[in-house]
Motif scaffolding. Structure first.
Motif, PDB file in Angstrom:
ATOM      1  N   ALA A  46      37.292  11.504  95.643  1.00 61.72           N
ATOM      2  CA  ALA A  46      38.674  10.906  96.247  1.00 61.72           C
ATOM      3  C   ALA A  46      38.494  10.319  97.810  1.00 61.72           C
ATOM      4  N   PHE A  47      37.687  11.249  98.261  1.00 65.14           N
ATOM      5  CA  PHE A  47      37.510  10.901  99.710  1.00 65.14           C
ATOM      6  C   PHE A  47      36.819   9.506 100.100  1.00 65.14           C
ATOM      7  N   LYS A  48      35.900   9.771  99.237  1.00 65.94           N
ATOM      8  CA  LYS A  48      34.966   8.449  99.434  1.00 65.94           C
ATOM      9  C   LYS A  48      35.762   7.280  99.147  1.00 65.94           C
ATOM     10  N   GLY A 138      35.582  15.002 105.916  1.00 71.41           N
ATOM     11  CA  GLY A 138      35.378  14.759 104.744  1.00 71.41           C
ATOM     12  C   GLY A 138      36.275  15.930 103.826  1.00 71.41           C
ATOM     13  N   VAL A 139      35.464  16.795 103.129  1.00 77.17           N
ATOM     14  CA  VAL A 139      36.047  17.859 102.389  1.00 77.17           C
ATOM     15  C   VAL A 139      36.158  18.903 103.100  1.00 77.17           C
ATOM     16  N   VAL A 140      37.439  19.625 103.207  1.00 79.42           N
ATOM     17  CA  VAL A 140      37.596  20.784 104.167  1.00 79.42           C
ATOM     18  C   VAL A 140      37.988  21.977 103.135  1.00 79.42           C
ATOM     19  N   ALA A 141      37.244  22.982 102.947  1.00 82.17           N
ATOM     20  CA  ALA A 141      37.651  24.210 102.304  1.00 82.17           C
ATOM     21  C   ALA A 141      38.557  24.932 103.178  1.00 82.17           C
ATOM     22  N   ALA A 142      39.579  25.523 102.622  1.00 79.47           N
ATOM     23  CA  ALA A 142      40.821  26.095 103.614  1.00 79.47           C
ATOM     24  C   ALA A 142      40.965  27.537 102.945  1.00 79.47           C
ATOM     25  N   ILE A 143      40.681  28.511 103.453  1.00 76.78           N
ATOM     26  CA  ILE A 143      40.569  30.054 102.786  1.00 76.78           C
ATOM     27  C   ILE A 143      41.672  30.822 103.576  1.00 76.78           C
ATOM     28  N   THR A 144      42.868  31.140 103.166  1.00 75.28           N
ATOM     29  CA  THR A 144      43.840  31.848 103.648  1.00 75.28           C
ATOM     30  C   THR A 144      44.264  33.541 103.360  1.00 75.28           C
ATOM     31  N   PRO A 145      44.935  33.961 104.196  1.00 70.31           N
ATOM     32  CA  PRO A 145      45.264  35.377 103.886  1.00 70.31           C
ATOM     33  C   PRO A 145      46.416  35.443 103.397  1.00 70.31           C
ATOM     34  N   PHE A 146      46.778  36.757 103.125  1.00 68.83           N
ATOM     35  CA  PHE A 146      48.157  37.091 102.672  1.00 68.83           C
ATOM     36  C   PHE A 146      49.491  37.078 103.618  1.00 68.83           C
ATOM     37  N   ASN A 147      49.235  37.407 104.943  1.00 70.60           N
ATOM     38  CA  ASN A 147      50.242  37.699 105.590  1.00 70.60           C
ATOM     39  C   ASN A 147      51.116  36.853 106.180  1.00 70.60           C
ATOM     40  N   ASP A 148      50.576  35.498 106.119  1.00 72.92           N
ATOM     41  CA  ASP A 148      51.698  34.390 106.432  1.00 72.92           C
ATOM     42  C   ASP A 148      51.295  33.416 105.216  1.00 72.92           C
ATOM     43  N   PRO A 149      51.571  33.722 103.861  1.00 77.71           N
ATOM     44  CA  PRO A 149      51.076  33.024 103.297  1.00 77.71           C
ATOM     45  C   PRO A 149      51.706  31.302 103.073  1.00 77.71           C
ATOM     46  N   LEU A 150      52.623  31.113 103.752  1.00 77.60           N
ATOM     47  CA  LEU A 150      52.782  29.423 103.431  1.00 77.60           C
ATOM     48  C   LEU A 150      52.271  28.926 105.067  1.00 77.60           C
ATOM     49  N   ASN A 151      52.894  29.220 106.082  1.00 82.12           N
ATOM     50  CA  ASN A 151      52.562  28.853 107.449  1.00 82.12           C
ATOM     51  C   ASN A 151      51.034  28.665 107.827  1.00 82.12           C
ATOM     52  N   LEU A 152      50.428  29.633 107.358  1.00 83.95           N
ATOM     53  CA  LEU A 152      48.995  29.668 107.625  1.00 83.95           C
ATOM     54  C   LEU A 152      48.007  28.568 106.985  1.00 83.95           C
ATOM     55  N   VAL A 153      49.009  28.377 105.706  1.00 83.24           N
ATOM     56  CA  VAL A 153      48.218  27.140 104.745  1.00 83.24           C
ATOM     57  C   VAL A 153      48.642  25.889 105.337  1.00 83.24           C
ATOM     58  N   ALA A 154      49.924  25.928 105.789  1.00 79.45           N
ATOM     59  CA  ALA A 154      50.381  24.458 106.690  1.00 79.45           C
ATOM     60  C   ALA A 154      49.452  24.254 107.534  1.00 79.45           C
ATOM     61  N   HIS A 155      49.014  25.193 108.501  1.00 76.04           N
ATOM     62  CA  HIS A 155      48.105  25.050 109.488  1.00 76.04           C
ATOM     63  C   HIS A 155      46.842  24.515 109.172  1.00 76.04           C
ATOM     64  N   LYS A 156      46.399  24.448 107.923  1.00 67.38           N
ATOM     65  CA  LYS A 156      45.231  24.007 107.369  1.00 67.38           C
ATOM     66  C   LYS A 156      45.374  22.737 107.038  1.00 67.38           C
ATOM     67  N   VAL A 157      46.212  22.540 106.030  1.00 72.23           N
ATOM     68  CA  VAL A 157      46.417  21.602 105.295  1.00 72.23           C
ATOM     69  C   VAL A 157      47.087  20.222 105.915  1.00 72.23           C
ATOM     70  N   LEU A 161      45.108  16.628 106.458  1.00 72.12           N
ATOM     71  CA  LEU A 161      45.561  15.531 105.959  1.00 72.12           C
ATOM     72  C   LEU A 161      45.804  14.542 107.084  1.00 72.12           C
ATOM     73  N   ALA A 162      46.449  15.162 108.270  1.00 67.99           N
ATOM     74  CA  ALA A 162      46.779  14.276 109.306  1.00 67.99           C
ATOM     75  C   ALA A 162      45.510  13.437 109.924  1.00 67.99           C
ATOM     76  N   ALA A 163      44.336  14.147 109.723  1.00 65.06           N
ATOM     77  CA  ALA A 163      42.726  13.895 110.161  1.00 65.06           C
ATOM     78  C   ALA A 163      42.224  12.849 109.170  1.00 65.06           C
ATOM     79  N   GLY A 164      42.941  12.741 107.983  1.00 63.86           N
ATOM     80  CA  GLY A 164      42.514  11.821 106.783  1.00 63.86           C
ATOM     81  C   GLY A 164      41.485  12.390 106.038  1.00 63.86           C
ATOM     82  N   ASN A 165      41.340  13.905 105.988  1.00 63.92           N
ATOM     83  CA  ASN A 165      40.531  14.571 105.134  1.00 63.92           C
ATOM     84  C   ASN A 165      40.852  15.007 103.631  1.00 63.92           C
TER      85      ASN A 165
END
Ligand code: NAP
Length: 474
Positions: A46-48, A138-157, A161-165
């Motif tokens: 998809a990225f390519k 390119g492809v970023v693998a984002a691995i997140t913990p339990f303690n902020d299950p939404l905001n820490l995912v938003a901090h990676k996604v 995406l803003a960078a175009g990855n």
């Protein structure tokens, strides 16, 4: 789970449980290694295929995902509170912060930029001009913990995406639902197929596959040190972002505002039941203020209401699992055996552990030098700022520190001598906004998050140089 633009199931599943009562609240697919591999392959394709995803489209998608979270705010908050250990009030706060994180990501997408370079500063490089710009990694693998299950995912996604990855998220097994809801928001916003996937399953089983896949160009990890070490070992020659743990210190000097310092440190120690990477763990109080600070701190701690996460009146919920509450209990008991005194709390009931205040803790105890990641705080008398700073630094971690003082000289001494990623003056270590560079030194991490800084990490500079046939002058 959300794989390359489709909602898919897997043969195997696992239960997501509410830690408060062990009620099963969802059944989630357990991804196989083959599935992880094919999702990463698909993300790379998809990225390519979209060699340049226009910035205005990235902005639109991220803004619309933020709108979706805003429109379904209570559903997001309820999910965070149900699957995790936050109270509903804390969960609402996290959902609001995630909206901000996404909105900032959309704004920062406009500002992914480079600068011109004066090549003619070097003899022999006359008649050249050029610039650098930042290219998605390119492809970023984002691995997140339990303690902020939404905001820490938003901090990676958001930044990815803003960078175009393209980004493949692996949320914590105990709290995958908030990340899946965020995927729903991006799906509704029309994220290009393959640019976002949320794969659910065990980090131990899938982690190696995810981080060592050659198409993954960066692993952005938030979690504990042992998983971090394993990821660093398996990822090989890839960019790594590591947001790890700490046992944050706060220094309270004789010239501090007592009430303000107590209010901030109590909140910083017990928010999210202490399951917070910048939570207050070690408080060094200068001798003249020690008695008053301790009395008031214990009084305020006694006022905290522990109980049902979904009640509007609860200040502190359970730990994420009973086994975690047992671990915390064991570390406190070890400290007591070594001579520590419990000033308040110290009792466990299932997954709940009382907000606990300790004094006289030997520095050789795990509760002092490790990350407790539970509702336990240590109060310690200190003779001077210098002594407090030395003790604060004498651990393997260095994420955030706080200092309460009315002296600018004392504040600057702390700023310059504390070996951490952030010093909060007249706030506890728990202060953070999502825009600021965030991360640690020593065992607390590598690199920085905070949207603009994460975008830097998730892009790579490409230099362009034009050699001109005509003389070049500015
Ligand atoms: P964890 O056990 O390290 O897990 C974090 C994530 O890593 C989970 O998704 C986990 O999957 C996955 N994982 C585990 N082993 C893995 C492996 N070998 N390869 C790849 N992934 C693997 O941490 P946690 O208990 O969820 O979170 C608490 C820790 O996170 C604390 O140390 C805290 O300080 C830290 N934290 C740091 C920050 C920061 O910004 N600095 C913020 C929040 C939390 P499973 O869930 O399937 O095991």
């Amino acid at each position: 789970m959300y794989a390359l633009g489709d909602w898919v199931s897997q043969e195997e599943t696992f239960d997501v449980m509410d830690p408060q009562n062990n009620e099963v609240i969802a059944v989630v697919p357990k991804a196989s290694k083959e599935t992880v591999r094919s999702i990463i392959d698909g993300a790379e394709e998809a990225f390519k295929a979209i060699s340049s995803w226009p910035v205005h489209e990235r902005i639109r998608v991220i803004q619309q995902a933020a709108d979706y979270v805003e429109q379904h705010h209570e559903r997001f908050a309820y999910t965070i509170a149900r699957e995790g250990s936050k109270t509903i009030t804390e969960a609402r706060g996290e959902a609001s912060r995630a909206i901000q994180t996404l909105r900032i990501s959309a704004e920062e997408a406009r500002r992914v930029k480079g600068e011109t370079i004066n090549f003619d500063q070097r003899e022999g490089s006359e008649n050249r001009t050029g610039y650098y710009f930042r290219f998605p990694i390119g492809v970023v693998a984002a691995i997140t913990p339990f303690n902020d299950p939404l905001n820490l995912v938003a901090h990676k996604v958001g930044p990815a995406l803003a960078a175009g990855n393209a980004v493949v998220v692996k949320p914590a097994t105990v709290t995958p639902l908030s990340a899946l809801l965020l995927a729903e928001a991006f799906d509704a916003a029309g994220v290009p197929r393959g640019f976002l996937s949320v794969v659910t399953g065990s980090g131990r089983e899938l982690g190696d596959e995810l981080v060592s896949h050659p198409a993954v160009k960066m692993v952005s990890f938030t979690g504990g040190s042992s998983a971090g070490d394993r990821i660093a070992e398996k990822a090989g020659r890839k960019k790594l972002g590591m947001e790890l743990g700490s046992n944050s210190p706060v220094i309270v000097l004789n010239d501090a505002d007592l009430h303000d310092a107590v209010k901030s440190t109590v909140s910083g120690a017990f928010a999210a039941a202490g399951q917070n990477c910048i939570g207050v763990q070690r408080v060094f109080i200068q001798d003249e203020l020690y008695e008053d600070f301790t009395d008031l701190f214990v009084e305020r701690t006694k006022e905290l209401q522990t109980g049902d996460k979904l009640s509007e009146w609860t200040d502190m919920g359970p730990l994420i699992q009973e086994s975690e509450a047992e671990r915390v209990e064991q570390w406190v008991n070890e400290a007591v055996e070594a001579g520590a005194v419990i000033l308040q709390g110290g009792k466990r009931n299932g997954a709940f552990y009382e907000p606990t205040v300790l004094a006289n803790v030997p520095h050789s105890c795990r509760v002092y030098y490790e990350e407790i990641f539970g509702p336990v705080v240590i109060l310690e008398k200190t003779a001077s700022l210098q002594e407090a700073v030395t003790a604060a630094n004498d651990v393997d971690y260095g994420l955030h520190a706080g200092i309460f003082t009315s002296s600018i000289d004392h504040a600057f001494y702390a700023v310059h001598h504390l070996h951490v990623g952030g010093v909060m003056v007249n706030d506890s270590s728990d202060y953070r906004i999502d825009e600021m560079p965030f991360g640690g030194v020593k065992q607390s991490g590598l690199g920085r998050e905070g949207v603009a800084h994460a975008i830097q990490e998730m892009t790579e500079p490409r230099v362009v140089c034009f050699k001109l046939t005509q003389p070049w002058s500015v």
